[in-house]
Design a protein around this motif. Structure first.
Motif, PDB file in Angstrom:
ATOM      1  N   SER A  84      53.932  19.290  68.535  1.00 31.60           N
ATOM      2  CA  SER A  84      55.382  19.470  68.729  1.00 31.60           C
ATOM      3  C   SER A  84      55.918  18.318  69.560  1.00 31.60           C
ATOM      4  O   SER A  84      55.140  17.576  70.189  1.00 31.60           O
ATOM      5  CB  SER A  84      55.696  20.807  69.426  1.00 31.60           C
ATOM      6  N   GLY A  85      57.222  18.190  69.578  1.00 34.49           N
ATOM      7  CA  GLY A  85      57.851  17.203  70.456  1.00 34.49           C
ATOM      8  C   GLY A  85      57.601  17.575  71.912  1.00 34.49           C
ATOM      9  O   GLY A  85      57.424  16.711  72.770  1.00 34.49           O
ATOM     10  N   CYS A 105      63.688  12.253  70.657  1.00 31.84           N
ATOM     11  CA  CYS A 105      63.588  13.340  69.667  1.00 31.84           C
ATOM     12  C   CYS A 105      64.794  13.359  68.721  1.00 31.84           C
ATOM     13  O   CYS A 105      64.694  13.850  67.606  1.00 31.84           O
ATOM     14  CB  CYS A 105      63.429  14.676  70.373  1.00 31.84           C
ATOM     15  N   GLY A 116      55.238  16.287  66.609  1.00 29.12           N
ATOM     16  CA  GLY A 116      55.810  15.263  67.473  1.00 29.12           C
ATOM     17  C   GLY A 116      54.885  14.072  67.553  1.00 29.12           C
ATOM     18  O   GLY A 116      53.791  14.086  66.955  1.00 29.12           O
ATOM     19  N   SER A 121      60.238  14.052  67.865  1.00 26.38           N
ATOM     20  CA  SER A 121      59.976  15.419  67.392  1.00 26.38           C
ATOM     21  C   SER A 121      60.147  15.455  65.879  1.00 26.38           C
ATOM     22  O   SER A 121      61.018  14.769  65.338  1.00 26.38           O
ATOM     23  CB  SER A 121      60.976  16.390  68.024  1.00 26.38           C
TER      24      SER A 121
END
Ligand SMILES: *Cc1c(COP(=O)(O)O)cnc(C)c1O
Length: 383
Positions: free
Chosen positions: A55-56, A155, A192, A179
């Protein structure tokens, strides 16, 4: 009536086929698509290394960790962001310090940074809000002067440029974080990445996403080919090959996606310039925005009607959204002692801001519907 969300993914047949071929192959995780996606990201951005994460948020956690952020340290970031930018530092026991923002770009106000720097400041985290880059030259000058690290929370901003440099090239930062959540420019479902030109940070990031384990540079003598060492406390933050294949396939279309976003923005600009109701996003001369969002800011009398406008837009099928409630206003941060009034410009921005739909698969009909609905709704409110 069709609902037009504020953002959505754009997944086509090529993307689907790329995922299917991974499912038929040998590697569902830690295979060649991870390497391929990482090399593709590094090449696209012009950085030496890219490390993917699941994930971010986990990528931010890894980025801060690799720079040694820890207890008693402070890091300075924007309140006009998703909570994860601050949370990832709190995971490490550090304290976020919020700098107020510019009222036009919604980015951190670099002029206000210097007086927030203290003996325990370790890191500056500019957030390229809505895809518009922060003035990274100025951030970097301060970082040099006070020996601070810089992590870009990009992101919103893959594919954007600061002056002639691409975001992610890390020309003015140690690390840049992306992200791949479905509302972002390209998606892997969840995902991410961290970009860097520094080998040492790269090695730390690789270990951090996999329990702190390595098979190289062992502290103790290897007992055999099976030997590995856990040298610090890491996490399982790995992306899968299934996701990486989707990411790689999406990456090939990123520039087309951004062109589409910029076309939509041009249509909005043509319709909305000089309107009496709200201000539209600006693009500074140093910036090429990738327009993750199209944030409008209500002018004075209309600010009072934000809730009414928001509800009416939703009723009429515009999936508008608000970005962002200042992070420190959240109950968790209020409990930590942050108080309202800390960043007045960010609070005012929040009162005025509404994000209009912008995503690559919007067609002319969608765009015209948004424009007409916006004007009609303001007309309605006026009466
Ligand atoms: C989306 C986002 C994150 C978190 O990314 P996830 O992939 O959802 O974990 C962090 N910062 C900003 C500014 C974001 O928009």
């Amino acid at each position: 009536m069709k609902y037009i969300p504020y953002g959505r993914q754009c997944v086509d047949k090529d993307d689907i086929n790329a995922v299917i071929s991974v499912l038929k192959g040998d590697w569902l995780t830690q295979g060649p698509n991870i390497t391929g996606f990482e090399e593709g990201l590094a090449e696209y951005c012009g950085a030496k290394y890219a490390v993917t994460f699941n994930s971010g948020t986990s990528a931010l956690h890894g980025a801060y960790y690799s720079l040694g952020l820890g207890e008693k340290d402070e890091f300075i970031t924007s309140p006009n962001t998703f909570v994860a930018t601050a949370n990832a530092g709190v995971y490490l026991g550090a304290r976020p310090v919020f700098v107020d923002i510019e009222q036009d770009t919604g980015n951190m106000d670099v002029q206000k940074l210097e007086k927030l720097i203290t003996k325990v400041t370790k890191l500056i985290v500019p957030v390229h809000y809505a895809g518009h880059p922060v003035d990274m030259e100025k951030v970097n000058n301060l970082a040099q002067k006070y020996h601070l690290h810089v992590v870009e929370d990009a992101c919103h901003a893959i594919g954007s440029h600061f002056k002639t440099g691409k975001t992610g090239a890390c020309q003015y930062s140690d690390l840049t974080v992306f992200s791949f959540h479905p509302v972002k420019h390209i998606t892997t479902g969840e995902g991410g990445a961290v970009l860097t030109n520094n080998k040492e940070y790269y090695n730390k990031l690789i270990m951090f996403r996999s329990h702190g384990i390595t098979k190289e540079n062992l502290i103790n003598e290897a007992e055999g080919d099976w030997s590995y060492e856990m040298q610090f406390l890491g996490y399982n933050y790995r992306l899968t090959d299934i996701q990486a294949a989707l990411g790689l396939s999406q990456l090939a279309k990123l520039d087309t996606f951004i062109s589409k976003r910029r076309e939509i923005v041009r249509a909005y600009e043509k319709a909305f310039h000089d309107n009496p109701y709200f201000n539209i996003p600006v693009e500074k001369d140093y910036a090429y925005s990738s327009y993750h969002l199209y944030p409008i800011r209500l002018k004075d009398p209309y600010k009072e009607n934000k809730k009414l406008l928001f509800n009416r837009f939703r009723e009429l099928g515009l999936g508008v959204q608000v970005h962002y409630i200042p992070v420190y206003s959240q109950p968790y941060y209020q409990n930590l002692g942050y108080t309202k009034g800390l960043c007045p410009v960010a609070e005012d921005f929040y009162q005025r801001e509404i994000s209009l739909p912008v995503y690559p698969s919007m067609n002319d009909q969608n765009i015209n519907y948004v424009i007409e609905t916006i004007f009609e709704t303001f007309q309605e409110i006026k009466e």
